[in-house]
Structure formats: structure tokens, C-alpha cells
Design an enzyme around this catalytic site. Sequence first.
Site, PDB file in Angstrom:
ATOM      1  N   GLU A   1      -3.410  -9.987   3.618  1.00  0.00           N
ATOM      2  CA  GLU A   1      -4.213 -10.045   5.121  1.00  0.00           C
ATOM      3  C   GLU A   1      -4.991 -11.086   5.242  1.00  0.00           C
ATOM      4  O   GLU A   1      -6.240 -11.446   6.647  1.00  0.00           O
ATOM      5  CB  GLU A   1      -4.856  -7.978   4.768  1.00  0.00           C
ATOM      6  CG  GLU A   1      -3.921  -7.454   5.273  1.00  0.00           C
ATOM      7  CD  GLU A   1      -2.704  -6.919   3.762  1.00  0.00           C
ATOM      8  OE1 GLU A   1      -2.677  -5.647   4.342  1.00  0.00           O
ATOM      9  OE2 GLU A   1      -3.107  -7.625   3.212  1.00  0.00           O
TER      10      GLU A   1
ATOM     11  N   GLU B   1       0.910  -1.225   0.208  1.00  0.00           N
ATOM     12  CA  GLU B   1       0.257   0.102  -0.394  1.00  0.00           C
ATOM     13  C   GLU B   1       0.699   1.086   0.039  1.00  0.00           C
ATOM     14  O   GLU B   1       0.569   2.095  -0.412  1.00  0.00           O
ATOM     15  CB  GLU B   1      -1.067   0.260   1.212  1.00  0.00           C
ATOM     16  CG  GLU B   1      -2.133  -0.976   1.134  1.00  0.00           C
ATOM     17  CD  GLU B   1      -2.873  -1.745   2.701  1.00  0.00           C
ATOM     18  OE1 GLU B   1      -3.762  -1.834   2.359  1.00  0.00           O
ATOM     19  OE2 GLU B   1      -2.388  -1.005   3.220  1.00  0.00           O
TER      20      GLU B   1
END
Length: 260
Positions: free
Chosen positions: A131, A111
Site C-alpha cells: 500500500e 489482512e
Amino acid sequence: MASPLKIRKENRILEVTLDRPKANAIDLETSRIMGEVFTNFRDDPELRVAIITGAGGKFFCPGWDLKAAADGDAVDGDYGKGGFGGLQELRGLNKPVIAAINGICCGGGLELALSADVILAADHATFALPEIRSGTVADAASIKLPKRIPYHIAMEMLLTGRWLDAEEAARWGLINHIHSPERLKEETWKLANLLASGPPLVYAAIKEVVREAEDMKFQDALNRITKSQFETVERLYRSEDQLEGARAFAEKRDPVWKGR
């Protein structure tokens, strides 16, 4: 305690190196420090380009520091200016940012890389959003990634956590160029120097238009430009640099950009 960042400033370029052994993970304190560094970069007229990279040859950044979380860092804690890593929510950042991925780039590290404008990678770099395997959401990546690469590839990464090597990442357009580990830094600085020699007011206009127009219809965005509703575009059109560009072209010489 040693600083989690190594900072280098040269030729109007800021290089920020994550240096938190063993994996360059980011805890709340590091995120806040990064936020201050990138805010200062945004506001410093002497700096034109930033590089974000990781120390060592194995990790760029795996994202959130789970060990720090186990010791009490709250996942919804104070990340500081610019949000996680200081970049992805930093308002008004109208200067080019290069991510140099020198190893494992996953989770919040990916990210962070997606917050850059150009991504270069070593040939051994790998990318993932794991995740899903820990029952959490890659929130920023869920917003950004399907807009950057083919939808089905982005969704596969988000839904399964599978890894991409550098070659596949380049094939899908996730990264710009692949280099050997030995040449990554040299090529990153070569690009940074090229950008640092360019017109900063034009870069600012490009970044604002691209950012603001992302969720607008083409004609609406174009109307905002023609109606003088982009501050950076108006500043460019009234600047010494625009006159300098025209004069340099007419005089067949390289322009000297002053950023005003």
C-alpha cells in the site's frame, strides 16, 4: 454472473475459496457475499471450522480490487458484515479459522489472512503490504502485524512494502507451516478435521479470552475469568461437554463432544 466464491461443506468444515480470475481480488460485492458466508458460519451450530483459500495456484488474494475501484467502487464503501472480506471485523466469531495461502498474499489479502487463527502456506507463497507504494495505508495490518511478528520486521514491511517468501514468513512467525503446493490442501483439511473433532465450547472460550485479553493486563483478564465475566467460559463450565471430558478421561476413551 458466476459466484466469486466456491463453497464446500464437509465433516462440519466450511471451505471458502475465492474464485475471481485473474487474481482473486475482492470488490465490494464479493466482500458483502463473504460477510454473509462467514456470518452464517459463525451462527451455524453444525459447522465448527472454516478454511479460507484462493482458486488457482498463483494468487491467494491481492486484497482490494483496484479495477473495480476505477469503475466506481469506493474504498470507503459498504464492505458488508464483518468488514473487508467478511472476517476481520466479524464480532463473536468463536470458531477456528484456517487460512491456506496458495500464492501471492498481499495488501488486504494479507489482512484477511491475519484474521485467521492458523496460517498454512505453499512453499511458493509470498507476502507483502504494498500500500505504501500507492499512497494508502494498510490500516488493519498496521494494527495487527506489529503484534504478530517482531516490531522492526512489521515496520519494514509497512514502510517499504518489501516482500517475504514463505521461508522468511515462517521464520518470523507470520505463518505456521509450509507445504508443497500439491500437499497444501491435504494438510489444511487434515488440520481442519483435527479441529472439527475437538471441543467446540473450549475453542469458543479460548477465542473469546484471547480476543478480549489482548489489550488487558494479565491480572485484569484473569479476574474476569474468575468472576464469571466471560460468557463462553461460563457456558463451558456448565456444559455437558465438560462432564463428558472428565468421564472420557476416567474411562480411558475418546470424548464425544456435542457442543452443549
